[in-house]
Design an enzyme around this catalytic site. Structure first.
Site, mmCIF file in Angstrom:
data_model
loop_
_atom_site.group_PDB
_atom_site.id
_atom_site.type_symbol
_atom_site.label_atom_id
_atom_site.label_comp_id
_atom_site.label_asym_id
_atom_site.label_seq_id
_atom_site.Cartn_x
_atom_site.Cartn_y
_atom_site.Cartn_z
ATOM 1 N N ASP A 73 -71.581 -9.633 10.932
ATOM 2 C CA ASP A 73 -70.992 -10.561 9.966
ATOM 3 C C ASP A 73 -71.599 -10.289 8.601
ATOM 4 O O ASP A 73 -72.787 -9.984 8.490
ATOM 5 C CB ASP A 73 -71.255 -12.014 10.372
ATOM 6 C CG ASP A 73 -70.278 -12.980 9.714
ATOM 7 O OD1 ASP A 73 -69.446 -13.568 10.424
ATOM 8 O OD2 ASP A 73 -70.340 -13.133 8.471
ATOM 9 N N LYS A 100 -75.768 -16.613 8.099
ATOM 10 C CA LYS A 100 -75.324 -16.828 9.482
ATOM 11 C C LYS A 100 -76.115 -15.944 10.443
ATOM 12 O O LYS A 100 -76.567 -16.379 11.494
ATOM 13 C CB LYS A 100 -73.841 -16.450 9.608
ATOM 14 C CG LYS A 100 -72.952 -17.639 9.798
ATOM 15 C CD LYS A 100 -71.520 -17.241 10.003
ATOM 16 C CE LYS A 100 -70.666 -18.436 9.610
ATOM 17 N NZ LYS A 100 -69.253 -18.224 9.724
ATOM 18 N N THR A 131 -55.673 -14.378 13.670
ATOM 19 C CA THR A 131 -54.251 -14.737 13.687
ATOM 20 C C THR A 131 -53.582 -14.106 12.468
ATOM 21 O O THR A 131 -53.944 -14.423 11.329
ATOM 22 C CB THR A 131 -54.093 -16.271 13.650
ATOM 23 O OG1 THR A 131 -54.803 -16.813 14.762
ATOM 24 C CG2 THR A 131 -52.641 -16.681 13.709
ATOM 25 N N GLU A 190 -55.940 -15.270 19.941
ATOM 26 C CA GLU A 190 -56.923 -16.185 20.535
ATOM 27 C C GLU A 190 -56.312 -17.588 20.599
ATOM 28 O O GLU A 190 -55.714 -18.035 19.641
ATOM 29 C CB GLU A 190 -58.180 -16.185 19.650
ATOM 30 C CG GLU A 190 -59.253 -17.119 20.107
ATOM 31 C CD GLU A 190 -59.636 -16.895 21.555
ATOM 32 O OE1 GLU A 190 -60.108 -15.798 21.879
ATOM 33 O OE2 GLU A 190 -59.438 -17.811 22.375
ATOM 34 N N ASN A 221 -48.710 -22.154 18.333
ATOM 35 C CA ASN A 221 -49.298 -23.163 17.444
ATOM 36 C C ASN A 221 -48.228 -24.042 16.799
ATOM 37 O O ASN A 221 -48.407 -25.255 16.672
ATOM 38 C CB ASN A 221 -50.150 -22.492 16.361
ATOM 39 C CG ASN A 221 -51.597 -22.380 16.802
ATOM 40 O OD1 ASN A 221 -51.935 -22.761 17.923
ATOM 41 N ND2 ASN A 221 -52.451 -21.860 15.951
ATOM 42 N N CYS A 278 -56.262 -24.215 12.066
ATOM 43 C CA CYS A 278 -55.159 -23.341 12.496
ATOM 44 C C CYS A 278 -53.748 -23.902 12.286
ATOM 45 O O CYS A 278 -52.905 -23.208 11.730
ATOM 46 C CB CYS A 278 -55.336 -22.980 13.962
ATOM 47 S SG CYS A 278 -56.767 -21.927 14.218
ATOM 48 N N LYS A 292 -61.008 -33.285 14.888
ATOM 49 C CA LYS A 292 -61.007 -33.734 16.277
ATOM 50 C C LYS A 292 -62.441 -33.796 16.773
ATOM 51 O O LYS A 292 -63.355 -33.303 16.090
ATOM 52 C CB LYS A 292 -60.133 -32.832 17.148
ATOM 53 C CG LYS A 292 -60.635 -31.430 17.311
ATOM 54 C CD LYS A 292 -59.795 -30.768 18.372
ATOM 55 C CE LYS A 292 -60.069 -29.311 18.497
ATOM 56 N NZ LYS A 292 -59.261 -28.657 19.472
HETATM 57 P P1 NAD Z 1 -64.497 -18.394 10.559
HETATM 58 O O1 NAD Z 1 -64.195 -18.602 9.143
HETATM 59 O O2 NAD Z 1 -65.233 -19.439 11.328
HETATM 60 O O3 NAD Z 1 -65.283 -17.024 10.765
HETATM 61 C C1 NAD Z 1 -64.908 -15.817 10.178
HETATM 62 C C2 NAD Z 1 -66.165 -14.980 9.968
HETATM 63 O O4 NAD Z 1 -65.788 -13.691 9.494
HETATM 64 C C3 NAD Z 1 -67.128 -15.552 8.917
HETATM 65 O O5 NAD Z 1 -68.403 -15.731 9.495
HETATM 66 C C4 NAD Z 1 -67.157 -14.500 7.814
HETATM 67 O O6 NAD Z 1 -68.410 -14.383 7.179
HETATM 68 C C5 NAD Z 1 -66.794 -13.243 8.597
HETATM 69 N N1 NAD Z 1 -66.268 -12.172 7.747
HETATM 70 C C6 NAD Z 1 -65.297 -12.220 6.805
HETATM 71 N N2 NAD Z 1 -65.132 -11.012 6.235
HETATM 72 C C7 NAD Z 1 -66.007 -10.175 6.832
HETATM 73 C C8 NAD Z 1 -66.333 -8.804 6.678
HETATM 74 N N3 NAD Z 1 -65.708 -8.049 5.766
HETATM 75 N N4 NAD Z 1 -67.292 -8.265 7.447
HETATM 76 C C9 NAD Z 1 -67.939 -9.029 8.356
HETATM 77 N N5 NAD Z 1 -67.695 -10.339 8.541
HETATM 78 C C10 NAD Z 1 -66.733 -10.911 7.789
HETATM 79 O O7 NAD Z 1 -63.068 -18.119 11.254
HETATM 80 P P2 NAD Z 1 -62.607 -18.508 12.734
HETATM 81 O O8 NAD Z 1 -62.291 -19.957 12.805
HETATM 82 O O9 NAD Z 1 -63.515 -17.879 13.711
HETATM 83 O O10 NAD Z 1 -61.200 -17.745 12.780
HETATM 84 C C11 NAD Z 1 -61.092 -16.349 12.821
HETATM 85 C C12 NAD Z 1 -59.649 -15.971 13.100
HETATM 86 O O11 NAD Z 1 -59.280 -16.473 14.401
HETATM 87 C C13 NAD Z 1 -58.640 -16.584 12.125
HETATM 88 O O12 NAD Z 1 -57.589 -15.677 11.934
HETATM 89 C C14 NAD Z 1 -58.147 -17.804 12.855
HETATM 90 O O13 NAD Z 1 -56.849 -18.167 12.464
HETATM 91 C C15 NAD Z 1 -58.144 -17.337 14.295
HETATM 92 N N6 NAD Z 1 -58.292 -18.409 15.276
HETATM 93 C C16 NAD Z 1 -59.169 -19.433 15.036
HETATM 94 C C17 NAD Z 1 -59.289 -20.435 15.998
HETATM 95 C C18 NAD Z 1 -60.211 -21.601 15.746
HETATM 96 O O14 NAD Z 1 -60.076 -22.606 16.472
HETATM 97 N N7 NAD Z 1 -61.132 -21.540 14.818
HETATM 98 C C19 NAD Z 1 -58.553 -20.395 17.188
HETATM 99 C C20 NAD Z 1 -57.701 -19.311 17.397
HETATM 100 C C21 NAD Z 1 -57.578 -18.322 16.432
#
Ligand code: NAD
Length: 469
Positions: A30, A35, A121, A154, A229, A281, A341
């Site tokens: 990351d 983090k 996504t 996911e 979704n 999402c 939630k």
């Molecule tokens: P998040 O914002 O919690 O985490 C994303 C992470 O990616 C961050 O820690 C950020 O620092 C890192 N990041 C960004 N650019 C980077 C880079 N160039 N190199 C390394 N790290 C980098 O996001 P999330 O909630 O985990 O969601 C991620 C994806 O999954 C999204 O597309 C989201 O729509 C999808 N998704 C999320 C959920 C959910 O409930 N949160 C569920 C299903 C799908």
């Protein structure tokens, strides 16, 4: 297998810890140094039930880094799990995904053929775009080879993220080659066969059916995520609209939902009426799919209506408060719960935040209490005027009304009898229909839920006044 996961947010961290637990060697990369430091010091930067314990159990096979030099050339799989936030026009912002694709292209050695998996996504066509960015970058380095990119949407729910990862309904992959599909089947085999020993605190549900491993083409896999979704958001908005009608015609939405949900074609889930959906999402994904529809001249009227209906639903709370108290300026309103939630500290697109903003505009004094998210809310929303309270007792003090915005378990068991005595007026708006109406009424509250029918409010208010409440 050797697995690299890029992005250690809700999805990357959950997936990484689960894959490490079932026996893979996982490297989480990351770019957020804080983090990574937090993770390397044994802490967890997000609140997700069981995650800290699981990471401790899996620590031997998982490592965290912000240094791309740790990119493992022996990796069998590289999973992209970075954020895809909304752009101004609703489209998904692919900056992070494309940035990561370019870095993978710079890092891959000649002859290394990991399957690149897109878990973020993303709009249809992104897997192909990621592949072409990686291949172009490789070519610039004089490496002429194809990469396999798979889509692997996911479906985890925040708050239940680990449960959903270990015990999913299905695993969807979109691949263009049999070889990539085989690698992903191997990656997920323990989850597909359900032959792992369940982690502590996450027992396998009784009669849990093995998840379907559904392999399809890339575009369909990408669209499945948006369709799922949008459908879930629509289901919630659907019951919310009926809740609003139930109030007018004298029905109880909980009964209506129960009767509907008994139909196996409909099912009971996502039929709890309330103050609307939110989170990271539903809002962003419904807007993104609308945008895709516009780009391809395909009107998505149901999705548009779902978004509009949800915005109106959030206004229901303020409308009910106005109805009960008339002018809100100078009133003190308590908000129980800030996250969208329970069991998550995620505040993204939370209805509670929208309600607070609206109350601020109307000149009400807002107090808030949420044991999980208050510090985060203060940092993320410095623009809000909120008096954050350390305890539920502090919250109820001097309030003219309290709104339950998040159905935290703790809120079901508060000593409302005692808390009510601290209020200026005992008005409780249960935005999630989870509290015991008769107990609250007995404690002298005017109780209001969503989609329920009551006697005239004036009558109750005057009866409260007569009781000196
Ligand atoms: P998040 O914002 O919690 O985490 C994303 C992470 O990616 C961050 O820690 C950020 O620092 C890192 N990041 C960004 N650019 C980077 C880079 N160039 N190199 C390394 N790290 C980098 O996001 P999330 O909630 O985990 O969601 C991620 C994806 O999954 C999204 O597309 C989201 O729509 C999808 N998704 C999320 C959920 C959910 O409930 N949160 C569920 C299903 C799908």
């Amino acid at each position: 297998m050797n697995v690299i996961i890029i992005g250690s947010g809700y999805v990357g961290l959950t997936t990484g810890s689960a894959l490490a637990y079932i026996g893979h060697n996982v490297t989480l990369i990351d770019k957020d140094d804080d983090k990574i430091k937090c993770l390397n010091s044994g802490n967890v930067p997000i609140r997700e039930r069981g995650l800290k314990e699981l990471l401790n159990e899996a620590r031997a096979t998982i490592r965290f880094t912000s240094d791309w030099d740790d990119f493992d050339q022996q990796a069998d799989v590289v999973i992209i799990a970075v954020g895809t936030p909304s752009k101004e026009n609703g489209d998904a912002d692919l900056t992070h995904v494309e940035e990561v694709a370019a870095i993978i292209g710079q890092r891959l050695s000649k002859g290394a053929y990991p399957v690149i998996v897109n878990k973020s996504t993303v709009p249809v066509g992104t897997a192909r775009r990621v592949g072409s960015i990686i291949e172009q970058t490789l070519r610039r380095r004089g490496i002429f080879q194809n990469v396999h990119v798979a889509s692997n949407p996911e479906f985890l729910r925040e708050g239940e993220a680990l449960f959903d990862t270990f015990y999913p309904d299905r695993i969807v992959i979109g691949v263009e080659s049999q070889a990539a599909g085989d690698v992903l089947r191997r990656l997920y085999q323990p989850l597909i066969a359900q032959d792992f020993i369940p982690p502590q605190g996450l027992p396998r549900p009784e009669r849990f059916a093995e998840p379907t491993f559904f392999s399809t083409d890339q575009a369909s896999a990408e669209l499945i995520k948006y369709a799922a979704n949008a459908f879930l958001a629509m289901k919630i908005s659907f019951i919310n609209e009926f809740a609003n009608l139930a109030e007018k015609v004298g029905a109880d939405i909980a009964e209506v939902a129960k009767g509907m949900g008994l139909d196996k074609r409909i099912g009971p889930r996502y039929l709890q009426a309330g103050i609307g959906w939110g989170g990271s999402c539903f809002g962003k994904d419904t807007r993104a799919i609308l945008h895709t529809g516009r780009q391809y001249d395909c009107e998505m009227r149901l999705v548009q209506a779902t978004i509009d209906s949800n915005e109106r639903q959030r206004e229901q709370v303020v409308r009910k408060l106005k109805e009960h108290m008339k002018a809100l300026r100078g009133r003190t309103i308590g908000i129980l719960g800030l996250s969208f939630k329970p069991n998550t500290d995620d505040l993204r697109d939370s209805p509670a935040i929208a309600i607070i903003r609206h109350l601020n505009e109307l000149g009400a004094h807002v107090k808030a209490y949420d044991p999980m998210t208050m510090r985060k809310c203060q940092d993320a929303h410095p623009e809000l005027f909120v008096e954050y309270c350390e305890t539920a007792e502090d919250l109820f003090e001097n309030c003219h009304a309290v709104v339950l915005a998040t159905e935290l378990e703790e809120f079901r068991h508060l000593p409302y009898d005692k808390l009510g005595k601290k209020m200026k007026r005992r008005f409780l708006l249960d935005g999630r229909n989870v509290l015991d109406e008769s107990a609250l009424t007995q404690a002298g509250f005017i109780y209001r839920g969503i989609g329920r029918c009551y006697e005239s409010w004036e009558e109750e208010s005057s009866s409260q006044a007569a009781q000196g409440l």
